[in-house]
Design an enzyme around this catalytic site. Structure first.
Site, PDB file in Angstrom:
ATOM      1  N   LYS A  27       0.824  -1.215   0.000  1.00 63.40           N
ATOM      2  CA  LYS A  27       0.000   0.000   0.000  1.00 63.40           C
ATOM      3  C   LYS A  27       0.855   1.261   0.000  1.00 63.40           C
ATOM      4  O   LYS A  27       0.466   2.272  -0.578  1.00 63.40           O
ATOM      5  CB  LYS A  27      -0.932   0.017   1.219  1.00 63.40           C
ATOM      6  N   LYS A  82      -6.717 -10.383  -8.188  1.00 62.35           N
ATOM      7  CA  LYS A  82      -7.897 -10.380  -7.312  1.00 62.35           C
ATOM      8  C   LYS A  82      -8.918  -9.344  -7.759  1.00 62.35           C
ATOM      9  O   LYS A  82      -8.542  -8.268  -8.214  1.00 62.35           O
ATOM     10  CB  LYS A  82      -7.469 -10.043  -5.872  1.00 62.35           C
ATOM     11  N   LYS A 120     -11.637  -3.176  -5.669  1.00 59.78           N
ATOM     12  CA  LYS A 120     -12.325  -1.904  -5.894  1.00 59.78           C
ATOM     13  C   LYS A 120     -11.390  -0.870  -6.503  1.00 59.78           C
ATOM     14  O   LYS A 120     -11.838   0.151  -7.002  1.00 59.78           O
ATOM     15  CB  LYS A 120     -12.922  -1.377  -4.592  1.00 59.78           C
TER      16      LYS A 120
END
Ligand code: TRP
Length: 350
Positions: A118, A211, A214
């Site tokens: 991240k 995966k 969003k």
């Protein structure tokens, strides 16, 4: 001491919920209600760890908090029998996180792969909160002395860290813990991950090796829980496949990630094993399988979307659910905080 079994899990209110969140997490949450006391938390404090452009700012945060709550309820979580609330309403999360900050080691956090992903290349510019994220997560779970945590497999490492924190706290304060009447020296349980979802990994409809997410730029990569029937149909019809017909046996899916993903979604939504789905559709063309998949998705997801829409239109009602849940969560949290303060040696009013 045998701990009372209790389930805790959290979902971040950042952006649209999709089929991956539903099959990977929420379906499990619903199921665990039958066997356990469950606490399901919309982790709004975790949302703040990312740059504001990611979580969208104050009004988006509030909107998304209510939307995740609506998804919980629409999917079948019972907020009266169990507890549904948003994290920031119970101050114990932040209070226990501070104590755990002093138990967790920098070396442990440096190993967390999700932080590295991240934070990306510009690690100097990541928030301190993003680095500390797994410690807050340990506090979430242990504030309720939860024993079972249904999560996606990307959270396994964070769960291990929660166990390490619980164990080190129990060791560091062992004498004090025993002195306060916990004779085996175990104040915090070592929480177990629970990863046996019907489809713990739902992959992108555009790339079967990634995966469903969003943050993918293409909305065609995912089915959102709020998509209407036409949108679902379009997305599935456009989903990437290969030219071969469907195999009749599971091992025929191995080199074919897109086929494997679609069959996996069908199996999860119909609650049947993949092998059985292939017995029905094996040898056939993708087009007819996709028609069946559209119908199944629409049948399963439309009622959830409709109920979410109804709930989101009544924010007062959703807020009342969160307030009631937070009140009940706070009662449990207060017990843990008092005991923890005593164990650590913090002087308090009695
Ligand atoms: N980190 C989790 C996720 O992104 C969300 C989360 C926060 C959580 N606190 C938790 C999950 C406690 C389980 C238990 O999926």
């Amino acid at each position: 001491m045998a701990f009372v079994e209790r389930v805790f899990s959290g979902v971040q209110p950042t952006g649209n919920l999709h089929l991956g969140n539903y099959l990977g997490a929420i379906v499990n949450f619903v199921k665990m209600q039958e066997t356990h006391n469950c606490i399901y938390c919309v982790v709004d404090m975790h949302a703040l760890t990312q740059p504001v452009e990611v979580w969208g700012g104050p009004s988006e945060l509030a909107r998304n908090t209510r939307e995740v709550t609506a998804a919980f309820i629409a999917a079948g979580i019972d907020p009266k029998k169990h507890i549904v609330f948003n994290q920031s309403q119970v101050s114990g999360h932040a209070e226990l996180a501070w104590i755990f900050n002093c138990v967790a080691r920098v070396g442990w956090l440096n190993r967390m792969t999700q932080f590295k992903e991240k934070a990306g290349k510009d690690r100097e510019n990541a928030s301190v909160g993003l680095y500390d994220y797994p410690v807050l997560m340990a506090a979430d779970i242990l504030l309720y002395r939860a024993t079972h945590v249904p999560v996606g497999d990307d959270q396994k490492q964070h769960l291990e860290l929660s166990r390490d924190i619980a164990q080190k706290f129990n060791n560091d304060f062992g004498d004090s813990i025993r002195g306060h009447g916990y004779n085996d020296g175990m104040y915090f349980p070592l929480p177990e991950p629970f990863i046996t979802g019907p489809a713990t990994r739902v992959m992108s409809l555009r790339d079967g090796t990634k995966k469903m997410s969003k943050s993918d730029a293409s909305d065609y990569s995912r089915i959102n829980l709020t998509d209407d029937a036409d949108t679902i149909a379009q997305k599935i019809r456009k989903a990437k496949t290969d030219p071969e017909p469907l195999p009749s046996e599971e091992k025929g899916l191995e080199p074919r990630p897109e086929a494997d993903n679609l069959v996996g979604i069908y199996a999860a939504l119909s609650e049947r094993p993949k092998a059985e789905v292939l017995r029905e559709f094996g040898g056939g063309q993708f087009s007819s399988f996709k028609n069946a998949l559209v119908e199944l998705c629409v049948t399963k997801l439309s009622p959830i979307a409709a109920e979410m829409k109804r709930l989101v239109a009544d924010p007062g009602h959703v807020d009342a659910i969160l307030i009631d849940g937070a009140d009940r969560a706070r009662t449990i949290a207060a017990e843990t905080m008092k005991a923890t303060q005593d164990i650590v040696g913090f002087v308090r009013k009695r």
